[in-house]
Design a protein around this motif. Structure first.
Motif, PDB file in Angstrom:
ATOM      1  N   TYR A 280       0.817  -1.209   0.000  1.00  0.00           N
ATOM      2  CA  TYR A 280       0.000   0.000   0.000  1.00  0.00           C
ATOM      3  C   TYR A 280       0.856   1.267   0.000  1.00  0.00           C
ATOM      4  O   TYR A 280       0.392   2.354  -0.352  1.00  0.00           O
ATOM      5  CB  TYR A 280      -0.941   0.016   1.211  1.00  0.00           C
ATOM      6  CG  TYR A 280      -0.256   0.246   2.531  1.00  0.00           C
ATOM      7  CD1 TYR A 280      -0.071   1.544   3.010  1.00  0.00           C
ATOM      8  CD2 TYR A 280       0.215  -0.806   3.298  1.00  0.00           C
ATOM      9  CE1 TYR A 280       0.569   1.767   4.218  1.00  0.00           C
ATOM     10  CE2 TYR A 280       0.853  -0.589   4.497  1.00  0.00           C
ATOM     11  CZ  TYR A 280       1.023   0.699   4.958  1.00  0.00           C
ATOM     12  OH  TYR A 280       1.665   0.908   6.147  1.00  0.00           O
ATOM     13  N   LEU A 281       2.153   1.133   0.386  1.00  0.00           N
ATOM     14  CA  LEU A 281       3.010   2.308   0.455  1.00  0.00           C
ATOM     15  C   LEU A 281       3.298   2.892  -0.923  1.00  0.00           C
ATOM     16  O   LEU A 281       3.753   4.032  -1.035  1.00  0.00           O
ATOM     17  CB  LEU A 281       4.321   1.951   1.162  1.00  0.00           C
ATOM     18  CG  LEU A 281       4.935   3.073   2.023  1.00  0.00           C
ATOM     19  CD1 LEU A 281       3.988   3.435   3.149  1.00  0.00           C
ATOM     20  CD2 LEU A 281       6.281   2.641   2.583  1.00  0.00           C
ATOM     21  N   ARG A 282       3.008   2.121  -1.968  1.00  0.00           N
ATOM     22  CA  ARG A 282       3.192   2.640  -3.331  1.00  0.00           C
ATOM     23  C   ARG A 282       2.394   3.918  -3.545  1.00  0.00           C
ATOM     24  O   ARG A 282       2.817   4.823  -4.278  1.00  0.00           O
ATOM     25  CB  ARG A 282       2.764   1.590  -4.355  1.00  0.00           C
ATOM     26  CG  ARG A 282       3.620   0.340  -4.391  1.00  0.00           C
ATOM     27  CD  ARG A 282       3.001  -0.728  -5.276  1.00  0.00           C
ATOM     28  NE  ARG A 282       1.695  -1.119  -4.793  1.00  0.00           N
ATOM     29  CZ  ARG A 282       0.585  -1.146  -5.536  1.00  0.00           C
ATOM     30  NH1 ARG A 282       0.641  -0.815  -6.828  1.00  0.00           N
ATOM     31  NH2 ARG A 282      -0.579  -1.503  -5.020  1.00  0.00           N
ATOM     32  N   GLN A 283       1.231   3.993  -2.931  1.00  0.00           N
ATOM     33  CA  GLN A 283       0.393   5.170  -3.116  1.00  0.00           C
ATOM     34  C   GLN A 283       1.106   6.440  -2.660  1.00  0.00           C
ATOM     35  O   GLN A 283       1.063   7.473  -3.345  1.00  0.00           O
ATOM     36  CB  GLN A 283      -0.923   5.029  -2.357  1.00  0.00           C
ATOM     37  CG  GLN A 283      -1.829   6.248  -2.525  1.00  0.00           C
ATOM     38  CD  GLN A 283      -3.052   6.193  -1.633  1.00  0.00           C
ATOM     39  OE1 GLN A 283      -3.066   5.513  -0.621  1.00  0.00           O
ATOM     40  NE2 GLN A 283      -4.093   6.915  -2.016  1.00  0.00           N
ATOM     41  N   GLN A 284       1.768   6.371  -1.499  1.00  0.00           N
ATOM     42  CA  GLN A 284       2.438   7.560  -0.999  1.00  0.00           C
ATOM     43  C   GLN A 284       3.605   7.972  -1.881  1.00  0.00           C
ATOM     44  O   GLN A 284       3.876   9.161  -2.048  1.00  0.00           O
ATOM     45  CB  GLN A 284       2.902   7.330   0.440  1.00  0.00           C
ATOM     46  CG  GLN A 284       1.724   7.316   1.411  1.00  0.00           C
ATOM     47  CD  GLN A 284       2.175   7.319   2.853  1.00  0.00           C
ATOM     48  OE1 GLN A 284       2.074   6.322   3.534  1.00  0.00           O
ATOM     49  NE2 GLN A 284       2.671   8.450   3.312  1.00  0.00           N
TER      50      GLN A 284
END
Length: 432
Positions: A280-284
């Motif tokens: 989910y850190l890809r979004q940031q």
């Protein structure tokens, strides 16, 4: 995905509203529509929009079964749920994660969905994912939630640095081995730049999930009694991370006390070339990285296998709900393949639906979606999900012991002793 990670980022204003205001209204006998309360923990902008849009679509198409959207927060959901369960007035449909289900199922707060789940939904979600929501309840083993989103551990890497070092970009079919990863970390450690950052403020789940790469489970059950074990398989990932910090010196020790998202500014600034992270850190990175920053998502590493422990976000039905069948009808619609695509994109996570996983928007190489979705094949049931007393073991024993080990204050053998001796004292109270 894990509640601790989510709560660090959660929208501060999100609180549970109306949990105890009545779980349903009306009924078919009165001619009035059934009203279901749906407690949602969606918090990201796109995820909130998807959840609310789907509820609106359902209500428009189903006038006799109306769903009331209730906004909750990962920060305090379990405390709020306990209050509503004990008050006998919980939401009908409950969004949570599978690590919370065991306790609620054992206390009789959740409905066993085994006989309510439609065949089409059951077949669209792999058995491994169903395993994350299968627990012993008061009536025996059952399914206490429908799993729909999962997280894997990948590595986010600076592509320019990889290219300059002439490093092979791995694929899901040909991943880096841990040995290769350690050699690449050495290549990428140049001057004041480190090859890798290990944010280990909350190390337990990360270590336990990754240790499955080498078959490390940390727990064993015999005769109904669960004990902690730390043998060669469990020590592999522990030793490798420690070596990067203190032997190879390819990992930045200043990141040890950081939370998951904290290394990102240093990653953008070139202080380290790679950061292990949940997908989910890809979004940031997409939203925050400076213009021109080139990055790539590295698939799960391979030890003996690429297996990782998984938990799931789930939708459950309260045992006290007067409308379990209607609740499941809504859940099965809400979590069909088409809708899981939107939910996965909103949270930047992996859908459990096999249909959703084939959607072109989740298999594109843009922003690493192809790597993220392909990593689902590495996910297996996290062994600790089935351990009674794990939360206490984690907070009182494993977290401080691992922090001491990674800070180089104790040896790996001393760590093993603390985990087993102190851990077994905790688990003994929970063993039946």
């Amino acid at each position: 995905m894990r509640r601790g990670l989510r709560s660090a980022l959660a929208v501060a204003a999100a609180t549970v509203i109306g949990l105890t205001a009545g779980c349903s209204g009306g009924g078919n006998d009165s001619g009035k529509p059934v009203t279901l309360k749906f407690l949602s923990l969606a918090w990201q902008k796109d995820s909130l929009a998807a959840n609310k849009r789907l509820v609106a679509e359902w209500n428009k198409a189903n006038p006799k079964i109306q769903v009331q959207y209730v906004q909750g927060s990962w920060d305090n959901v379990n405390d709020q749920l306990v209050t509503s369960f004990e008050g006998g007035d919980p939401p009908d449909v409950i969004h949570d994660d599978s690590s919370a289900l065991a306790g609620f199922a054992g206390q009789g707060y959740l409905a066993d969905l085994t006989k309510l789940i439609p065949t089409e939904l059951k077949n669209d979600i792999p058995d491994a994912a169903w395993g994350t929501a299968t627990f012993d309840g008061q009536g025996g083993q059952g399914i206490y939630g429908v799993p729909f989103l999962q997280e894997s551990q990948v590595i986010l890497a600076n592509k320019k640095m990889l290219d300059a070092a002439k490093v092979r970009i791995p694929t899901a079919d040909n991943p880096w081995t841990w040995d290769e990863f350690q050699q690449i970390s050495k290549k990428l450690t140049v001057g004041k730049r480190y090859g890798i950052a290990w944010p280990l403020k909350s190390p337990v789940n990360k270590v336990l999930n990754l240790s499955l790469n080498f078959g490390g489970t940390f727990f064993q059950t015999s005769g109904g009694k669960t004990t902690v074990k730390v043998g060669p398989q469990e020590k592999e990932v522990l030793q490798r991370i420690h070596d990067q910090l203190y032997k190879d010196k390819t990992a930045d020790p200043s990141t040890l006390g950081m939370g998951t998202t904290d290394p990102l500014p240093g990653f953008y600034a070139g202080k380290y070339a790679m950061v292990p992270a949940g997908i989910y850190l890809r979004q940031q990175v997409v939203e925050q990285a400076p213009n021109g920053f080139q990055w790539v998502t590295i698939p799960p590493l391979k030890g003996q296998t690429t297996q990782q422990g998984a938990i799931s976000q789930t939708l459950s039905v309260a045992a006290d709900s007067k409308h379990a069948k209607e609740s499941m009808k809504f859940i099965s619609w809400f979590l069909n393949g088409r809708h899981q695509v939107d939910l996965a994109k909103g949270d930047w996570l992996i859908p459990t639906s096999k249909t959703a996983a084939q959607d072109p928007s989740l298999t594109t190489d843009k922003n690493g979606w192809n790597v993220a979705t392909a990593s689902a094949k590495s996910l297996i049931l996290a062994p600790y999900l089935k351990v009674n007393g794990f939360d206490e073991f984690k907070s009182k024993v494993a977290t401080p012991a691992l922090q001491s080990y990674f800070a180089n204050k104790i040896t790996i053998d001393q760590l093993a002793q603390k985990l087993t001796e102190d851990g077994n004292k905790v688990l003994e109270r929970y063993n039946k």
